[in-house]
Structures are given as structure tokens and as C-alpha cells.
Enzyme design. Structure first.
Site, short mmCIF file in Angstrom:
data_model
loop_
_atom_site.label_atom_id
_atom_site.label_comp_id
_atom_site.label_asym_id
_atom_site.label_seq_id
_atom_site.Cartn_x
_atom_site.Cartn_y
_atom_site.Cartn_z
N ASP A 96 0.82 -1.21 0.00
CA ASP A 96 0.00 0.00 0.00
C ASP A 96 0.86 1.26 0.00
O ASP A 96 1.51 1.58 0.99
CB ASP A 96 -0.92 0.00 1.22
CG ASP A 96 -2.06 1.00 1.10
OD1 ASP A 96 -2.15 1.69 0.07
OD2 ASP A 96 -2.88 1.08 2.04
N ASP A 154 -2.01 5.61 -5.48
CA ASP A 154 -2.34 4.69 -4.40
C ASP A 154 -2.50 3.27 -4.95
O ASP A 154 -3.49 2.95 -5.59
CB ASP A 154 -3.63 5.14 -3.71
CG ASP A 154 -4.04 4.23 -2.57
OD1 ASP A 154 -3.22 3.39 -2.14
OD2 ASP A 154 -5.18 4.34 -2.10
#
Length: 446
Positions: free
Chosen positions: A99, A329
Site C-alpha cells: 500500500d 495509491d
């Protein structure tokens, strides 16, 4: 919450000292594309899983003390998926989420207490983690960090809270000693039996460790930022170059599979082994004002890999597409762009996309309009295959598809927009944590 507080009160406390370093932002400038060498360490990505129903999380203060809105939220959706890799902590291996939109490394602790979303105890199987958890007593290198707690809560009722410690963490051959990690022993989670934690790659200021043992008291005032995994690797000299690269393949997954032998790479210290075009740019990472939380390049702090971007597509001349509050992201599948941009683009599908209950739906065989993301004066195209995603089937067994470009809200300073995997499938994203720059390189068609 009362039950959580009672459990936490049983933990003994000792005084701890901290050293917090904030990362100052410089004014934006044009930069020639940096030549990125081959990576020292490369981690193949071979699996992914559906994302939880929400990515709304109180990661830390993204609005600063002077702001009336104390926490910024990032939102995913039911359509999102997460890329996973293996990580070894104290000699024990787990599958975790990669992430770039968060900073903590955490794995559940063996023997953790599972709760449902209303706070009642459940069996550990209900939380759906992919392992029994990290056994701190079996690790010869684990050291507890007393009198502090790791704490993340989610708008849908999920939470993770519990102890913090230090241990040797290894990802793809890159090892960091005494890395600070969260080892939550209290969790309300809606897992799917695959992942056991997360590898956060964003900046220190959004880590989620607090100088309190009571999760209800976790706030900006007692947040203790620390160096995430890759920041520690650079400081320890474990990697030669202070940048990591991420390349995500669209793969060949369907709604019912999680394994694919070729989903991309996480590369430390250089470029992953994929074919690229000459199109590339190096641009500053956007900072945020330490007093207002708004995007800023003067005496600012860093939270995410935020870019100053624009968009080009048929009809884009009729709408302002520039925005400087958009993050890259890897933990979000779709692109979430300003309302006017998403609307103007989705109207160019043939037939036009349909907007229903906050989502743009498209025909699975629709003609996809061209779409490019502009960063640092360079344009990067998105393959049409990434702009139509199969989401589900209808009552007759027919596929239902959605657009890869969705409505992320009105274009205001406090709205965070997202370039997710729909964009990242088409580029190599390289992030330099020393110069606070990102290098984006167009991939060859694959």
C-alpha cells in the site's frame, strides 16, 4: 469501545523516548527524467484479493491542528482489489497488502481477540485473517515498545489496536533490523482468509502509533510518527538508492480467482524488470501545509505520493482538469477524479456511461475514449482495457461492468483524489524519499 479499554488496561506501561523528524517540502520545479538503475531487490507480486468494503481510515492527522477537520479520509469501494506480497518478520512469513497510500507495517498478533463490527467478541475465524498471526514469543529479535499503542479505526466499524514492537523485517531479500511495527491484538475485521497485515510505503507523518494505551485517546496530540519500512532501509544503508518502484500488471484475474503468476513487481533501489518506453518525467511530490492541511509547497509536510496532475481526453477542453491533491495509491483499483472530470470523460463512452447510485456503469463492449494523465508536463496514456472492469453478473448471468474512472467528489482543497491501479497498470512509478520526487515511466503495451 469499553471492552477494548478494559483489555488494554491490563498491559503494563514504561516510559519511552521518541525522535520525530518531519519532511520539508520544496517549491515545485521542472526536472529532467532521472535515470533509474536496475533494482537491487525485486519482489514478484503473485496474488491479490478483493478490497474490504471501505478504505475510509483514520490513519493520522492529515488536517493539522489548525484545521476544523482533524482527519482526512481516503475512500475505496466494493470494486477495489489489493495486491499482496510475502513479508518475513522475526523469521515468520505472512502475506500482506502492498500500500503506497498508508505507512504502517502491521500483522495481527497470535492469540488476538476478534470482535464483530458492533464490538462483541467472536471467534478468530470470523475476522478472516490469512494466518494465526505473529508469535512475538517465538521471535528471537522482537522487542516490545511499552506504553504506546498502534491504533487504526475505520468508518465501517473495523478497527485494529494493540501493542507496538521492533523486529527484523524482510521483503524480497531487503532486510531492516529493529523496524517498528504494529502487532494488534484486538481486531474487528472483515477479511477473506488471505492477508494477515499490511506493508505501508508512504511517509512517516501518517503512521498510527500513539503515546497512550487507550485507543479512545489516540489523537494528533499524542501521535508518534516513526520511520516506515523503506525509510528505515535507506537510513540503515540496506539499499543503495533511496527510491522504490512499483509496477502492477492488470493480470488475468476473474472475480473468482486470487492467484496469477504475473501481477507485477515491488522493486527496491531501482527499476523492476519490465519493458518501458522512453516517455518519462521526474516531478516533485506535492506537500501539505502544516497549519491548514491544504496542498502546499512551502514549509510543508509529506503524507502521500501526491502529484500535481491534469487529464486529457475527448471533451477535456470543456472542463478544468488540473488538480494538485491527487495521490498515487496502489491500494485502490479505480481512478477517483473530480466530479466534473469524471462526468465529462464518462460521457465520451459509446454508448455513454450510466451514473447510478454514485457509480458509472458502462457496457462491457463499449468503445472506450482515449485518456491520458499529465504529470510534470508529460502525458501518460491509460490502456482502454483498464477503463472497463467487470464487476458482477446480473440475474440472467450477464456481466455487469463499471468505468475505471469514477467520481471522487467536488474539486475542493480538502478532497483527496486517487490515481489507482487503473493508472498504475500503465506506468512504472518510482518514489524517491530523499529528494521527495517521483519518476513516472510509460510502460510498453503488454
Amino acid at each position: 469501545m469499553a471492552l477494548i479499554a478494559v483489555v488494554l488496561s491490563l498491559v503494563c506501561a514504561v516510559t519511552a523516548e521518541f525522535n520525530v523528524v518531519r519532511h520539508a517540502s520544496q517549491a515545485p520545479r521542472s526536472v529532467e527524467p532521472v535515470v533509474i538503475p536496475a533494482a537491487q531487490f525485486v519482489v514478484p507480486i503473485t496474488s491479490r484479493e478483493p478490497r474490504r468494503q471501505s478504505k475510509k481510515s483514520n490513519l493520522a492527522s492529515l488536517r493539522a491542528a489548525a484545521s476544523s477537520n482533524d482527519t482526512a479520509v481516503l475512500e475505496g469501494s466494493d470494486f477495489d482489489s489489493q495486491y499482496l506480497t510475502n513479508i518475513t518478520i522475526g523469521g515468520q512469513t505472512f502475506k500482506v497488502i502492498i500500500d503506497t497510500g498508508s505507512s504502517d507495517t502491521w500483522v495481527t498478533q497470535k492469540g488476538f481477540n476478534c470482535f464483530n463490527l458492533t464490538g462483541f467478541p467472536e471467534s478468530t475465524e470470523i475476522c478472516g485473517f490469512g494466518s494465526d498471526g505473529f508469535d512475538t514469543t517465538a521471535s528471537p529479535t522482537f522487542k516490545a515498545f511499552p506504553d504506546v499503542s498502534f491504533n487504526i479505526s475505520y468508518d465501517d466499524g473495523e478497527f485494529l489496536t494493540g501493542p507496538v514492537g521492533f523486529d527484523t523485517v524482510t521483503v524480497g531479500g531487503l532486510s531492516v533490523t529493529q523496524q517498528e511495527i504494529g502487532v494488534p491484538n484486538l481486531a474487528a475485521w472483515q477479511g477473506d482468509g488471505v492477508n494477515s497485515g499490511l506493508l505501508g510505503l508512504a511517509f512517516p507523518d501518517i503512521t498510527a502509533v500513539y503515546n497512550t494505551m487507550d485507543p479512545s485517546k489516540a489523537s494528533d496530540a499524542n501521535q508518534i510518527p516513526y520511520d516506515p519500512f523503506f525509510f528505515s532501509a535507506v537510513k540503515q544503508g540496506a539499499v543503495t538508492n533511496p527510491f522504490f518502484s512499483l509496477v502492477l500488471n492488470r493480470g488475468a484475474l476473474t472475480a473468482n480467482t486470487t492467484e496469477d503468476p504475473n501481477l507485477g513487481f515491488l522493486a527496491f533501489g531501482g527499476m523492476p524488470p519490465v519493458a518501458v518506453e522512453e516517455t518519462a518525467v521526474t516531478a516533485p511530490i506535492q506537500g501539505y501545509s502544516a497549519t491548514t492541511g491544504d496542498p502546499s509547497n512551502q514549509d510543508a509536510v509529506f503524507w502521500y505520493y501526491t502529484a500535481n496532475v491534469g487529464y486529457t481526453f475527448p471533451g477535456s477542453t470543456t472542463v478544468v482538469t488540473q488538480n494538485n491533491n491527487t495521490i498515487l495509491d496502489s491500494g485502490t483499483t479505480l481512478n477517483y477524479l473530480p466530479t466534473k472530470v469524471a462526468k465529462a470523460y464518462n460521457e465520451q463512452f459509446v454508448p455513454k456511461a450510466r451514473f447510478h447510485k454514485g457509480t458509472y456503469y458502462v457496457e462491457c463492449n463499449a468503445t472506450v475514449p482515449a485518456f491520458s494523465v499529465n504529470i510534470g508536463g508529460q502525458s501518460f496514456s491509460i490502456d482502454a482495457r483498464d477503463q472497463i472492469l467487470e464487476d458482477s453478473t446480473d440475474a440472467n448471468g450477464n456481466a455487469v461492468c463499471i468505468s475505471g474512472t469514477q467520481d471522487g467528489g467536488e474539486d475542493t482543497p480538502d478532497t483527496v483524489f486517487i490515481l489507482g491501479d487503473v493508472f498504475m497498470h500503465n506506468v512504472v512509478s518510482t518514489f524517491n524519499i530523499k529528494t521527495n520526487e517521483m519518476t513516472i515511466t510509460q510502460r510498453k503495451i503488454y
